[in-house]
Every structure is written in C-alpha cells, then in structure tokens.
Write an enzyme that holds these catalytic residues in place. Structure first.
Site, PDB file in Angstrom:
ATOM      1  N   GLY A   1      26.371  14.296   4.667  1.00 51.87           N
ATOM      2  CA  GLY A   1      27.775  14.664   4.637  1.00 51.87           C
ATOM      3  C   GLY A   1      28.514  14.153   5.853  1.00 51.87           C
ATOM      4  O   GLY A   1      28.127  13.161   6.483  1.00 51.87           O
TER       5      GLY A   1
ATOM      6  N   GLU B   1      21.976  12.792   7.456  1.00 53.17           N
ATOM      7  CA  GLU B   1      22.512  11.485   7.058  1.00 53.17           C
ATOM      8  C   GLU B   1      24.013  11.663   6.969  1.00 53.17           C
ATOM      9  O   GLU B   1      24.530  12.319   6.055  1.00 53.17           O
ATOM     10  CB  GLU B   1      21.910  11.043   5.712  1.00 53.17           C
ATOM     11  CG  GLU B   1      22.150   9.569   5.411  1.00 53.17           C
ATOM     12  CD  GLU B   1      23.355   9.338   4.537  1.00 53.17           C
ATOM     13  OE1 GLU B   1      24.416   9.002   5.110  1.00 53.17           O
ATOM     14  OE2 GLU B   1      23.253   9.485   3.320  1.00 53.17           O
TER      15      GLU B   1
ATOM     16  N   CYS C   1      28.758   6.256   1.989  1.00 52.23           N
ATOM     17  CA  CYS C   1      28.495   6.094   3.423  1.00 52.23           C
ATOM     18  C   CYS C   1      27.924   4.713   3.715  1.00 52.23           C
ATOM     19  O   CYS C   1      28.147   4.166   4.797  1.00 52.23           O
ATOM     20  CB  CYS C   1      27.553   7.185   3.908  1.00 52.23           C
ATOM     21  SG  CYS C   1      26.063   7.366   2.911  1.00 52.23           S
TER      22      CYS C   1
ATOM     23  N   GLU D   1      35.854   6.218   9.698  1.00 51.91           N
ATOM     24  CA  GLU D   1      35.351   5.773   8.402  1.00 51.91           C
ATOM     25  C   GLU D   1      36.433   5.908   7.340  1.00 51.91           C
ATOM     26  O   GLU D   1      37.014   6.982   7.159  1.00 51.91           O
ATOM     27  CB  GLU D   1      34.131   6.611   7.997  1.00 51.91           C
ATOM     28  CG  GLU D   1      33.539   6.212   6.655  1.00 51.91           C
ATOM     29  CD  GLU D   1      32.341   7.066   6.280  1.00 51.91           C
ATOM     30  OE1 GLU D   1      31.542   6.600   5.448  1.00 51.91           O
ATOM     31  OE2 GLU D   1      32.194   8.186   6.806  1.00 51.91           O
TER      32      GLU D   1
END
Length: 462
Positions: A212, A234, A268, A367
């Site tokens: 997440g 992660e 991601c 991001e």
C-alpha cells in the site's frame, strides 16, 4: 471510509457492508489461533492438494471474479481475466515447489563437527496467523501472492482488504473454504483501517504484511516494531524507464505505453519516469506520445477498452493536482492532461505525457498513480542513472539497451529491487519481488517470499 462497492465507471454505490464489531474480530482471531495449531503440522502433500483445489475453483470462477474486480475498482475486463489466471498459476507453482523451498538445510559435515555436534540442520517452521493488509489495485493477485506461500508454509491468513473491494475480499475467503481448507485457515476481516492496530497488537497475530501507501506502511511498521513482530512492506514506486541509443526504439516506445498504463496506470511497478538519451529522444517521444494518444479509454467491461477509470474520485483529484502543479511550473503537456470529453460520469483521466519536468515540481518526487508519464532527456548513461536514482523510492526499474557493459553498469548502480532489461517490470512466482528505500523491505514470491514468515530453526544434536 465506508466498506462498499462503488462502481468507478459510474460513481454508483452498489453495495455496502457493516464492519465487524469487537466480538466478531475476537471470534475470528480465536478461530485463526485454533486453526494454526492443527494446520502447522499438516503434510506438504495435503497443503498442495488443497492449494491445487483452490486453483481449480479459481479457474472455473475466472469470468465471474473478473467482473467483480472490474466493477469494484475499474480495471479493464481483459486485465481482470488475466489477473485471475495469473493467480491460479501462482497457486500451482507454490503447490509444486513449496516443499523443496522449505526443505531442511544441512551444512557441511566438517562444519557440524567443528560446532561440536554429531548432527545439525536448519528447519523452516511457520510463525502463526499472519495479518495481510492489502490494496485495491490488484485485489486478487496481491492477496494470492501472500496467501499461497503463507498457507504452504503452514501459516494461516487474516486478510484486511481495501474497503472499496469487499466483494473480492469475501470471495477469497469463500474460495479457500470451498477448496476444503480447515475452518479458520484463511479469513477475511471486513474492518476499517482503524481496527488494524488492535488486531496487530493481539498476541495471537504473529506477523504482518502490507502492500500500500508509504503512510500506511509507516503506521503498520511502527505498531509491529513496538510489538516486536515481523513485517514485510511493499509500498510505492516511481520506477524509471531508461532508453539508451542501442535500444530498439519502436519496441521500447510500444512497451512503454503498456508499462505506464497497465491497470489504468494504478500500479506500483508501472513505469512512471521515462528517461531518454538525447540521441534517440525525439524518435522515442514521438512514438510514445502517438501510442498513448491512440489508447481506447472507455467502459472497463468492454473487451476493447485499454484504459478504464481511476478507482476513486479522490484518486483522480490527487492526479489532477500533480499535473496542474507541473503545468503551473512550466511542464509541457504532449498529450492528454485532463478528463476525457464525453464522459461526465465516472473517474476517468486521459493518458497523459508531460515533458520539461524540473525538480521543483511535485510530480518529480511524488508517485503519479494514474495514466500520467513524465519524460526526461539526458546526455549520457551516467546522467540517466543519476536521474533514475533521484527518487525516494526503489521498487523496480526498466532499461532498454543492447550494450552488455551498460547492462552491467545499470545492475550495479540503479537503486531498486529489480532491473528489467528490454521489457517491462512484471511479477512471477519464481522471482523475488520487493523494493528498497521508501518502497519497503522484505520480499514476496519465490523462495525468499515463502521464508519471510518462517522461523529458520537451528537443530543441534550432540
């Protein structure tokens, strides 16, 4: 955030769910604890039989669960079908390989005698109930890549899924139950994020894994650290996609489009920063922009759709703010840059390419979770690697080159959990997956992943 299915293509709330109360959580924790006591002693052959049975059921259910995923989070239906198929394949891989991955390790005889033992070895033993805090973007795959190795290792699973994919979460518990797993081996906890701390602090929960956001990872890691419990994280990524002069530019540009827009750009490991050598910059830029412009944005239930909506209205707002900030600071919009015309409903955003990115823009450091690419020009390999590393993240990376010396340099110098050459980043059960820096720690998948939630026990006999 309510626990609900909200169709991101229309904004319509389809179903809502009541969260578990304290008594419901307690019942499930007690059940997990009891299940582990028996499951941990089950033979590998029985574990494999049940996991293969779950894979059979998933393959039979593939079209139905794909429609559920698409309805809940908006991924194109073709991608949802592929995700379900990938999950079944991973289950079969762990069913076939877990026993050898967790086989006892025997050091050299001379080392054993030097240690004063007649016999010594290492045995991998399960830890117990593992809490999995999982995201919505790959609502089946993210869970299966934890659950398959964890169950094969003898652990049991407690799933706290994202609140916008409750039907997928409930399906996963049902899947393992239908496959014949003992009651309590895998349970879905319909709870909000506020309940995670209490669950993680419970003595019956042995460890946690989270995929997440960085803030969520910090929170879970902090709580687990206070309780001295193992975690695997992660988190986010801002993966570089480095294109050098020896590359096949046509292939690099075509793959770049897929690498950026997979899962509607909400991945991601999607390539996000496209760093191109000046000698091939124009050729790559033109082909890349043409490919992004040609994508079909539309109803994710249509097989022809390549880019569907973002998963939430807030997600689109966050993306719009990043793009607006970049434009205000001088970025050029080469294509896209807004909401597609003719789609007043749903949380759609155009495939977008931005150029002229500078360090003062938010998108240079943050991001972008949607179909927005940033394009950079560099003079040489050293400058490209420096820019690739100019991020707080380190999940994966992509490099296009046919030069062996450049390949070795990139493997040595790019700070990431993976370096993929002449292709796009992907996860596979046989290969470890994870990152460094603010992308998290620990590994999923492969032998590395299955051992994360094991106790490597030294056995010594005089």
């Amino acid at each position: 955030m309510p626990i609900a299915t909200v169709n991101p293509a229309t904004g319509e709330t389809l179903r809502t769910f009541d969260p578990l109360d304290a008594a419901g959580i307690e019942r499930r924790l007690a059940l997990a604890d009891a299940a582990f006591r028996g499951w941990r002693t089950t033979a590998f052959a029985e574990r494999a039989r049940l996991l293969n049975a779950a894979a059979d059921l998933l393959e039979a259910d593939r079209k139905d669960i794909a429609r559920t995923m698409t309805t809940e989070m908006g991924k194109p239906i073709a991608a949802a079908n592929a995700e379900a198929a990938k999950c079944a394949k991973a289950m079969r891989w762990y069913a076939a390989h877990a026993e050898e991955l967790l086989a006892d390790e025997h050091p050299d005889r001379s080392d054993v005698t030097d240690a004063g033992a007649s016999r010594a070895y290492v045995r991998y033993r399960p830890l117990g109930p593992v809490l999995a805090v999982m995201p919505w973007n790959f609502p089946l795959w993210q869970v299966v890549r934890f659950a398959a190795p964890a169950l094969m290792a003898g652990n049991v699973g407690l799933l706290k899924h994202a609140s916008n994919v409750p039907q997928t979460a409930l399906y996963l518990e049902e899947l393992f139950t239908r496959a014949g797993y003992p009651q309590g081996c895998f349970q879905t906890l319909l709870v909000g994020s506020g309940a995670v701390e209490g669950i993680l602090r419970d003595d019956r929960v042995a460890a946690a894994t989270l995929t997440g956001s960085e803030p969520a990872g910090r929170s879970v890691a902090s709580i687990a650290g206070d309780e001295v419990k193992k975690t695997v994280l992660e988190l986010g990524g801002s993966d570089p996609y480095l294109v050098l002069p020896s590359a096949d530019i046509e292939a690099a540009a075509k793959t770049a489009v897929t690498a950026r827009t997979q899962n509607n750009g909400q991945s991601c490991i999607a390539a996000k920063r496209f760093i191109v050598h000046t000698d091939v910059y124009e050729a790559f830029r033109d082909a890349f922009v043409a490919g992004m412009t040609a994508l079909t944005v539309g109803d994710p239930m249509e097989e022809s759709t390549q880019v569907g909506p973002l998963s939430s209205e807030q997600g689109r707002t966050d993306l719009e703010e990043l793009v607006d900030d970049a434009v205000e600071h001088g970025a050029a919009v080469l294509c896209g840059g807004g909401r597609p015309a003719g789609r007043p409903q749903g949380w759609f955003y155009e495939p977008t390419v931005l150029a002229g990115i500078t360090p003062g823009m938010r998108i240079h450091r943050e991001e972008a979770f949607g179909p927005v690419a940033t394009l950079y020009r560099v003079a040489n390999l050293d400058e490209g690697i420096e820019l690739a590393n100019d991020t707080p993240f380190g999940l994966s990376s992509n490099v296009w080159t046919r030069d062996d010396a450049e390949i070795e340099t990139c493997v040595r110098d790019i700070r990431a959990g993976g370096v993929f050459f002449n292709g796009m980043t992907a996860s596979h059960p046989a290969l470890p997956f994870g990152g460094v820096r603010r992308s998290g720690y620990g590994r999923e998948l492969s032998g590395h992943g299955i051992r994360e939630f094991c106790n490597p026990t030294t056995v010594w006999q005089a």
